[in-house]
Design a protein around this motif. Structure first.
Motif: not given
Lengths: 233, 219
Positions: B60-62, B78
């Motif tokens: 996932p994005a930070p 994810t």
């Protein structure tokens, strides 16, 4: 009226005996019933056999139980992780027994216990050090080893939601060993973040039916960023 | 003639290109995880994670990490649209029961007959096996991703494994930094050697019999 909801983690764990075999859910940090483990440490039972995929991380959960000196033996598939230093030190000092079991065999041996299966043949581990000394058989030209059930006196699992009949649903990959362990112990204690009214869980979506669950205890949710965002959305 | 070894990312890209549309794939922890970064965007490939995920997506994005959604290496991941969660016993039924098309695994050693050693270096090391033995016996195809030689220059492809075995005669193909080597009933067959590397030289480095592939596939 059936009411499996226990008033507190202390009450839920009051009758755990010394020498018990305890199945503990979780894989890495996901699905670890940390509040139940903390309560088990406070409860004081010792000389325990713990069945868990790992052998604890950092100094929380299973690692905290090990550090408190309550565990005689651990049955697991993957004890060595970047921060499994509590287990490592005990193992090197000869203060804990390790029974290493391939992960699928670990899971299936508990499934067998819950399902009333006396033993089963699996190809996993055939011809390896982990199959040594076990009965073997060639089935369809493939070597198999005989594996016996792992039964728990107690199972500690983490679910997301439960009702007073003990029906449970989980969250994402925190489900992992929970449903299998719940079926494999004489007494299964589930910690949940939410207790709901009977009927609130969609019967089509119940993952662990209440027949496998002895007690349900609600614990406060530890907020993590993504969960908070998801609930707000 | 001189040659340049493939980087780990180049090996991963090579493996990713060989995974067909629609395949169910488990990427082992460590080096094989890199394969996930190179999957062709125009193919639907479903990644399985032993802890109960099909349709596993990238990190996932930070700030969006969810500690209830991790991979076998315990890192946040994810779920792709259409993915599913299930419990451990079902997950290992998929692995052991022959439902996965490909498992890509790291290795300490592979023998000429496809024996795999990848879980334990023996001696004093604390043993940890995880799902390696289940994948080794259960996936339809086991592909190994590893360097051809150890850091000390010894061949990781051997006549007979000296490290403890994970599974017997389970490896179908080995992707190394020098070539792709198929384990066949007739012995090891090498193809896609890095430019400038002759099969004779690869065999000398490996110390085991290797025959060149009749049909030289494009790299």
């Amino acid at each position: 009226m059936i009411d499996k909801i226990a008033p507190s983690v202390e009450a839920a764990l009051a009758d755990v005996s010394d020498g018990s075999t305890i199945l503990v859910g979780g894989f890495g940090g996901a699905g670890v019933p940390e509040e139940l483990i903390d309560a088990l440490i406070a409860q004081g039972a010792r000389d325990l056999t713990i069945v868990n995929n790992n052998a604890g991380n950092g100094e929380v959960g299973v690692a905290a139980l090990l550090k408190a000196g309550r565990v005689r033996k651990i049955v697991c598939s993957y004890p060595r992780t970047a921060d499994s230093y509590v287990f490592d030190a005990l193992y090197r000092a000869g203060k804990i027994e390790l029974d290493l079991v391939p992960q699928g065999t670990l899971s299936e041996r508990m499934r067998a216990a819950g399902a009333g299966i006396g033993a089963f043949y699996t190809p996993t581990g055939y011809g390896t050090d982990l199959g040594k000394g076990k009965e073997t058989r060639m089935i369809d030209g493939k070597g198999h080893v005989l594996e016996y059930p792992i039964r728990g006196d107690v199972a500690l699992v983490k679910a997301e939601r439960g009702d007073r009949w003990g029906n449970l649903v989980y969250r994402k990959s925190a489900r992992n060993f929970g449903p299998t362990m719940a079926s494999a112990a004489k007494c299964t204690i589930a910690q949940v973040y939410e207790t709901v009214e009977l009927g609130a869980l969609d019967p089509e979506h119940v993952v662990t039916p209440g027949i496998f669950v002895t007690r349900v205890v609600k614990v406060p949710r530890k907020k993590q960023a993504a969960q908070v965002r998801e609930q707000a959305a | 003639m001189s040659y340049v070894k493939l980087t780990r990312d180049q090996i991963a890209a090579r493996i990713a290109r060989d995974i067909p549309e629609g395949a169910y794939v488990n990427l082992g922890i460590g080096m094989p995880t890199l394969v996930g970064n190179h999957l062709p965007k125009d193919r639907e490939i479903i990644l399985h994670s032993e802890n109960g995920i099909l349709g596993m997506g990238p990190a996932p994005a930070p700030g969006l990490e969810d500690l209830d959604l991790i991979n076998a290496g315990k890192e946040p991941v994810t779920l792709l649209t259409g993915g599913a969660y299930f419990h451990h016993t079902d997950s290992f039924a998929m692995m052991r029961g022959g439902h996965l098309d490909i498992a890509v695994l790291g290795a300490f050693q592979v023998s000429v007959s496809g024996d795999l050693a990848n879980w334990h270096t023996g001696g004093d090391a604390i043993p940890a096996v995880g799902g390696a033995m289940d994948l080794a016996v259960g996936a339809k195809s086991v592909w190994v991703m590893m360097e051809q030689l150890t850091k000390g220059g010894e061949s990781k492809i051997v006549e007979r494994c000296t490290y403890p075995l994970t599974g017997i005669a389970v490896v179908k193909r080995i992707y190394t930094d020098l070539a792709v080597i198929d384990v066949t009933p007739g012995g090891l067959v090498a193809s896609r050697l890095v430019p400038g590397l002759a099969c004779e030289e690869l065999q000398r480095l490996s110390g085991v019999p290797l025959s060149p592939s009749a049909a030289r596939a494009a790299a």
